[in-house]
Motif scaffolding. Structure first.
Motif, short mmCIF file in Angstrom:
data_model
loop_
_atom_site.label_atom_id
_atom_site.label_comp_id
_atom_site.label_asym_id
_atom_site.label_seq_id
_atom_site.Cartn_x
_atom_site.Cartn_y
_atom_site.Cartn_z
N LYS A 257 2.37 2.22 -9.46
CA LYS A 257 1.90 0.90 -9.88
C LYS A 257 3.07 -0.03 -10.17
CE LYS A 257 -0.66 -1.30 -13.67
NZ LYS A 257 -1.49 -1.07 -14.88
N GLU A 258 4.07 0.48 -10.89
CA GLU A 258 5.24 -0.34 -11.23
C GLU A 258 6.00 -0.74 -9.96
OE1 GLU A 258 7.27 2.21 -13.93
OE2 GLU A 258 5.98 1.69 -15.65
N GLY A 259 6.09 0.17 -9.00
CA GLY A 259 6.77 -0.14 -7.75
C GLY A 259 6.06 -1.24 -6.98
N LEU A 260 4.74 -1.16 -6.92
CA LEU A 260 3.97 -2.18 -6.22
C LEU A 260 4.10 -3.54 -6.91
CD1 LEU A 260 0.74 -0.17 -5.33
CD2 LEU A 260 2.53 -0.90 -3.76
N GLN A 261 4.03 -3.53 -8.22
CA GLN A 261 4.16 -4.78 -8.95
C GLN A 261 5.52 -5.42 -8.72
OE1 GLN A 261 3.18 -3.32 -12.91
NE2 GLN A 261 1.14 -4.25 -12.82
N ALA A 263 7.35 -5.15 -6.17
CA ALA A 263 7.44 -5.63 -4.78
C ALA A 263 6.46 -6.76 -4.50
CB ALA A 263 7.17 -4.47 -3.83
N GLY A 264 5.64 -7.12 -5.48
CA GLY A 264 4.66 -8.18 -5.29
C GLY A 264 3.51 -7.78 -4.39
N LEU A 265 3.21 -6.47 -4.32
CA LEU A 265 2.13 -5.98 -3.48
C LEU A 265 0.93 -5.60 -4.34
CD1 LEU A 265 4.19 -3.69 -1.09
CD2 LEU A 265 3.26 -5.95 -0.59
N ARG A 266 -0.23 -5.62 -3.71
CA ARG A 266 -1.47 -5.32 -4.43
C ARG A 266 -2.22 -4.22 -3.71
NH1 ARG A 266 -4.20 -11.17 -4.94
NH2 ARG A 266 -5.59 -10.11 -6.38
N ALA A 267 -2.78 -3.30 -4.48
CA ALA A 267 -3.62 -2.24 -3.93
C ALA A 267 -4.43 -1.64 -5.07
CB ALA A 267 -2.76 -1.16 -3.27
N HIS A 268 -5.50 -0.98 -4.72
CA HIS A 268 -6.26 -0.23 -5.72
C HIS A 268 -5.57 1.11 -5.94
CE1 HIS A 268 -9.47 -3.16 -5.87
NE2 HIS A 268 -9.55 -3.13 -4.55
#
Length: 397
Positions: A257-261, A263-268
């Motif tokens: 979750k922290e990695g996606l945030q 990188a500005g990416l979104r996913a469930h």
């Protein structure tokens, strides 16, 4: 798509999935302040429609290890030939997960590829889809077609050959019109990306879960980077499954979750851990333990451990919450009961199960009746099952 890791979700009862067909939901107790949905006509909502709406999706649990214990699967290569040899056993396990509260019936197709099953693979995949659909249609559940890692990747990293194996399985899933697809149990981010790229060819939603812990994959790709690669490849749902217990798995999903945030990416987010405690596992997870696979029982999580896990997963922002090896139907029921306020209903299997031991208030022994409360079970330190262990339990009388 809903914002990554949105912690609030829907308000109690809002947007919760409802049961249709043969299995009615159980109404929540009056003191919960909410009631079960009355039912919804028409087509079922898809996986992304549910998650985008803030619903909690409850996955299923253990098939290979559970069916091996019941005498229907051979340990070792772990192929799902039981779907054609003993379909009633597989159907029954699907039914148990459905009654316990699962929203997803994942096809029992782990390792069911041409690589592992030669000419049998196609019949096994087709039969697994039919069994999952039959049971899913008895409730408000979706069918997920599942593929997993190959041995070919570790031997020679032949992208074309690996993708061909995935495409063959995908062909069956498309023919059987599964609702969405899951690429699960990948030790290497690169191979997981190849799987997502193939599954995206179907046009169906794709979830991708890796069997890694907080240290990352076998090529030392961090959980955050793994998640980024999977989302960029086209996965709408990312997370982890198997190899590690609830605590380690949630730690890994947090890093994703922290990695996606960052990188500005979104996913469930999705998590399906073992039903075993594995705090002493190394990077390889439970397969490296001396107890694997036949002596794991002393590590089994209690239903109360799983209720805690479900709440922590929800608070982390995970909305697809299930389990893998060792996580039995009663564990899934624990997830469904813990998150009943958010879902708006209890599963059918809760009809005969008192919340937090409340059914014990009818017991003839007063010290047993005293256990009919949440505080007792939340604070219990259960024994491992072995005499003279550090947490040895003692009789009350």
């Amino acid at each position: 798509m809903a914002a990554l890791g949105a912690g609030g979700g829907s308000s109690p009862g809002q947007g919760a999935g409802s049961w249709t067909g043969a299995l009615p939901a159980t109404r929540l107790p009056q003191n919960c302040g909410i009631m079960a949905p009355a039912g919804r006509p028409g087509a079922k909502k898809g996986i992304l429609e549910r998650l985008d709406g803030g619903e909690v999706v409850v996955g299923d649990g253990s098939f290979l290890i559970t069916l091996e214990k019941r005498g229907y699967v051979k340990a070792g290569l772990w192929t799902p030939e039981a779907v054609v040899e003993h379909p009633n056993a597989v159907r029954q396990l699907h039914m148990e997960f459905l009654r316990a509260g699962s929203n997803v019936m994942q096809t029992f197709t782990f390792s069911a590829s041409e690589e592992n099953m030669e000419s049998k693979w196609e019949d096994v995949n087709a039969a697994a889809c039919d069994l999952a659909r039959e049971v899913a249609d008895k409730g408000d559940a979706l069918v997920a077609g599942g593929i997993c890692q190959t041995s070919i990747y570790k031997q020679r990293k032949d992208e074309a050959r690996v993708k061909k194996l995935f495409q063959l399985q995908l062909k069956v899933f498309v023919k059987k019109n599964v609702d969405f697809l899951i690429a699960e149990y990948f030790e290497y981010a690169e191979e997981a990306v190849w799987a997502v790229e193939v599954l995206k060819e179907s046009g169906k939603p794709v979830a991708a879960t890796m069997c890694i812990g907080p240290e990352g994959d076998k090529h030392n790709v961090t959980p955050g980077e793994c998640a980024i690669k999977l989302v960029k490849a086209g996965a709408s749902i990312v997370g982890v499954n198997c190899r590690f217990g609830p605590e380690s798995s949630l730690e890994t999903v947090k890093l994703m979750k922290e990695g996606l945030q960052a990188a500005g990416l979104r996913a469930h987010l999705m998590v399906q851990p073992l039903g075993f405690h594995t705090p002493d596992c190394g990077k390889g997870g439970f397969v490296d333990l001396p107890e694997y696979p036949f002596g794991l029982e002393p590590r089994v999580a209690t239903r109360w451990d799983i209720q805690k896990y479900a709440r922590e997963a929800y608070n982390l922002g995970v909305r697809y919450i299930g389990g893998c090896c060792g996580l039995e139907p009663y564990h899934v029921r624990a997830i469904a009961e813990e998150l009943a306020p958010e879902r708006g209903f209890l599963p059918p299997a809760s009809e005969k199960h008192g919340s937090w031991g409340s059914g014990l208030n009818m017991h003839t022994k007063p010290w047993i009746r005293a256990r009919a409360r949440r505080e007792y079970w939340e604070n219990l330190l259960p024994a491992s099952g072995r005499p003279f262990c550090p947490s040895l339990s003692k009789p009350d009388v």
